[in-house]
Design an enzyme around this catalytic site. Structure first.
Site, PDB file in Angstrom:
ATOM      1  N   ASP A  40       0.855  -1.190   0.000  1.00  0.00           N
ATOM      2  CA  ASP A  40       0.000   0.000   0.000  1.00  0.00           C
ATOM      3  C   ASP A  40       0.891   1.241   0.000  1.00  0.00           C
ATOM      4  O   ASP A  40       1.995   1.206  -0.518  1.00  0.00           O
ATOM      5  CB  ASP A  40      -0.939  -0.026   1.210  1.00  0.00           C
ATOM      6  CG  ASP A  40      -2.272   0.673   0.939  1.00  0.00           C
ATOM      7  OD1 ASP A  40      -2.238   1.809   0.454  1.00  0.00           O
ATOM      8  OD2 ASP A  40      -3.327   0.083   1.213  1.00  0.00           O
ATOM      9  N   HIS A  91       1.992   2.057  -3.267  1.00  0.00           N
ATOM     10  CA  HIS A  91       1.058   3.025  -3.849  1.00  0.00           C
ATOM     11  C   HIS A  91       1.608   4.440  -3.852  1.00  0.00           C
ATOM     12  O   HIS A  91       0.887   5.375  -4.172  1.00  0.00           O
ATOM     13  CB  HIS A  91      -0.276   2.991  -3.092  1.00  0.00           C
ATOM     14  CG  HIS A  91      -1.061   1.748  -3.333  1.00  0.00           C
ATOM     15  ND1 HIS A  91      -2.306   1.531  -2.789  1.00  0.00           N
ATOM     16  CD2 HIS A  91      -0.786   0.639  -4.071  1.00  0.00           C
ATOM     17  CE1 HIS A  91      -2.767   0.360  -3.174  1.00  0.00           C
ATOM     18  NE2 HIS A  91      -1.849  -0.213  -3.953  1.00  0.00           N
TER      19      HIS A  91
END
Length: 477
Positions: free
Chosen positions: A282, A305
């Site tokens: 993430d 991310h």
């Protein structure tokens, strides 16, 4: 010849006189010596009692070494300030539960200024969910040189401990450091069978997974040099804290590990994160509501991310983020580069944000502002939005996979004072599906060099009316 009869008598008289003289001299000398010895003995006693002025003459009369005097104004430690968990009963075999030993070492060290809780090298310590609570005496250190392991069995975690594994609460002037690693063993949480087990056992919180290291209501905290790997969810989180320094740490988990932020900040101010390597499933760094005065620099990010502000304003909540500087960053193989994401219907503001000197390589979306953030397939359209203003993207250089710029702002609360300066983004070799740069309801200015050239026409000119509308939403912060 006639013999003199007086000679023997004279000799006897001479001997007697000599003997008497010698006896007299010896007696006088003895009395003198006895008197001097007695006098000096009294003088020595008198000096030791504190009534004399001078010490005895050591050159003429040697005396024994005096007893040591008490030391006033000096403190001598009665115990070491190192609290090794092995000394508190830890086994360090990676199988036995060493939680109680760590907690005991912590409580003992907490009472001593400048103490260190030692987790020694070459040992593995299985630690169950634990709360290490302050406030403690200043300058407490948790020295992690060995390996710390989370419980591998998902079912062994109590329902009340699913929020975090290590919970540092109310700690001040505290440091975590060392050459060791903190292993959350998250593989057991990411597999479908274990996810089903969690849903079946904990029906009310099916998606809850613990953060590895969480700090709550703490200030003047430093985390440096350690490695944090495979957390079930977030690796390092600061919540309601202030004065945070993170330096030279490594955070990693595989790309298929869901929701495993590297560093997560919420309601936290005065933060510096630097010289670290972060690669997770993430966000490398996630900055949430209530954060201000954040400086992030010299970070290697990827996979993951990217570096994100948000999502902000979920469920019509008020989000306030300000004074964020992100610079000298390298991103490789990430979903986004520099990103701001807000939910529709949210309130509050994001202002004074700078992303600069960022190198991107094979990044899908290097530059993103998304005021329509949604983690589902379909989200309801709403008019309210978190106001975004004063955002600078400067020297964003490298390669993208999908789209160089994606600025999607609200019609009712548009983005204002957005600067695009020295943007040089080219398609990554080997990829064919590219989109044009998108700028929707985004106002600001651009400055060359700009690649692709369409960026120069991306932003709209600011107007007084637009600024008044956007800034009317900032007064909630």
């Amino acid at each position: 010849m006639k013999k003199n009869k007086n000679i023997p008598r004279l000799f006897f008289i001479f001997v007697m006189i000599a003997a008497f003289t010698m006896f007299t001299m010896i007696s006088v000398d003895a009395r003198k010596h006895h008197h001097n010895k007695k006098s000096k003995s009294h003088k020595h006693i008198k000096d030791r009692s504190g009534n004399g002025n001078n010490a005895p003459d050591s050159a003429t009369v040697p005396s024994p070494a005096p007893a040591p005097l008490p030391h006033y104004g000096y403190s001598y430690p009665t115990q070491s300030n190192i609290f090794d968990v092995l000394s508190f009963g830890a086994k360090g075999d990676g199988v036995s539960d060493d939680s109680k030993a760590l907690l005991a070492a912590w409580k003992a060290a907490c009472k001593v200024p400048g103490a260190t809780v030692e987790i020694p090298a070459e040992f593995k310590f299985l630690i169950k969910p634990i709360t290490l609570q302050g406030p403690c005496m200043p300058h407490l250190v948790l020295q992690i040189d060995g390996t710390v392991l989370a419980p591998p069995e998902v079912g062994s975690w109590p329902k009340s401990s699913l929020f975090q594994w290590f919970n540092f609460k109310w700690v001040h002037d505290f440091t975590i450091q060392g050459t060791g690693s903190v292993n959350g063993q998250g593989f057991y949480w990411w597999t479908p069978s274990n996810v089903y087990f969690i849903q079946k056992r904990f029906k009310h919180i099916p998606d809850m997974k613990p953060t590895a290291l969480r700090f709550y209501a703490s200030y003047n905290v430093t985390v440096r040099n350690i490695e944090i790997i495979n957390s079930p969810q977030c690796h390092l989180k600061f919540d309601n804290s202030k004065g945070i320094k993170v330096n030279n740490i490594t955070i990693s988990s595989p790309e298929n590990s869901p929701n495993t932020d590297g560093i997560h900040l919420q309601n936290t101010q005065d933060v510096e994160i630097q010289h670290s390597n972060i690669g997770t499933g993430d966000d490398c760094i996630s900055i949430q509501t209530g954060c201000s005065n954040i400086h992030v620099h010299h970070i290697n990010c990827g996979p993951g991310h990217g570096i994100s502000l948000g999502g902000l304003g979920k469920d019509k909540s008020v989000a306030c983020v300000s004074n964020i500087v992100v610079e000298k960053i390298s991103l490789h193989n990430t979903l986004a580069g520099a990103r701001i994401k807000t939910w529709q219907g949210g309130l509050g503001s994001v202002k004074n944000v700078s992303f600069s000197n960022i190198q991107v390589s094979d990044v899908k979306y290097p530059i993103i502002i998304d005021q329509f953030y949604c983690d589902k397939h379909i989200c309801k359209n709403q008019t309210e939005a978190v106001a975004i203003s004063g955002v600078k993207f400067d020297q964003i250089i490298g390669s993208y996979i999908t789209q160089p710029i994606h600025l999607a702002c609200s019609k009712d609360v548009p983005c204002i004072d957005v600067d695009l300066i020295d943007i040089q983004l080219k398609p990554s070799p080997g990829y064919r599906s590219f989109r044009q740069a998108l700028c929707w309801n985004s106002y600001g200015k651009s400055q060359a060099p700009l690649v692709p050239s369409s960026i120069d026409y991306c932003l709209k000119r600011d107007s007084g009316w637009i600024k008044r509308v956007a800034r009317s939403h900032e007064n909630l912060c």
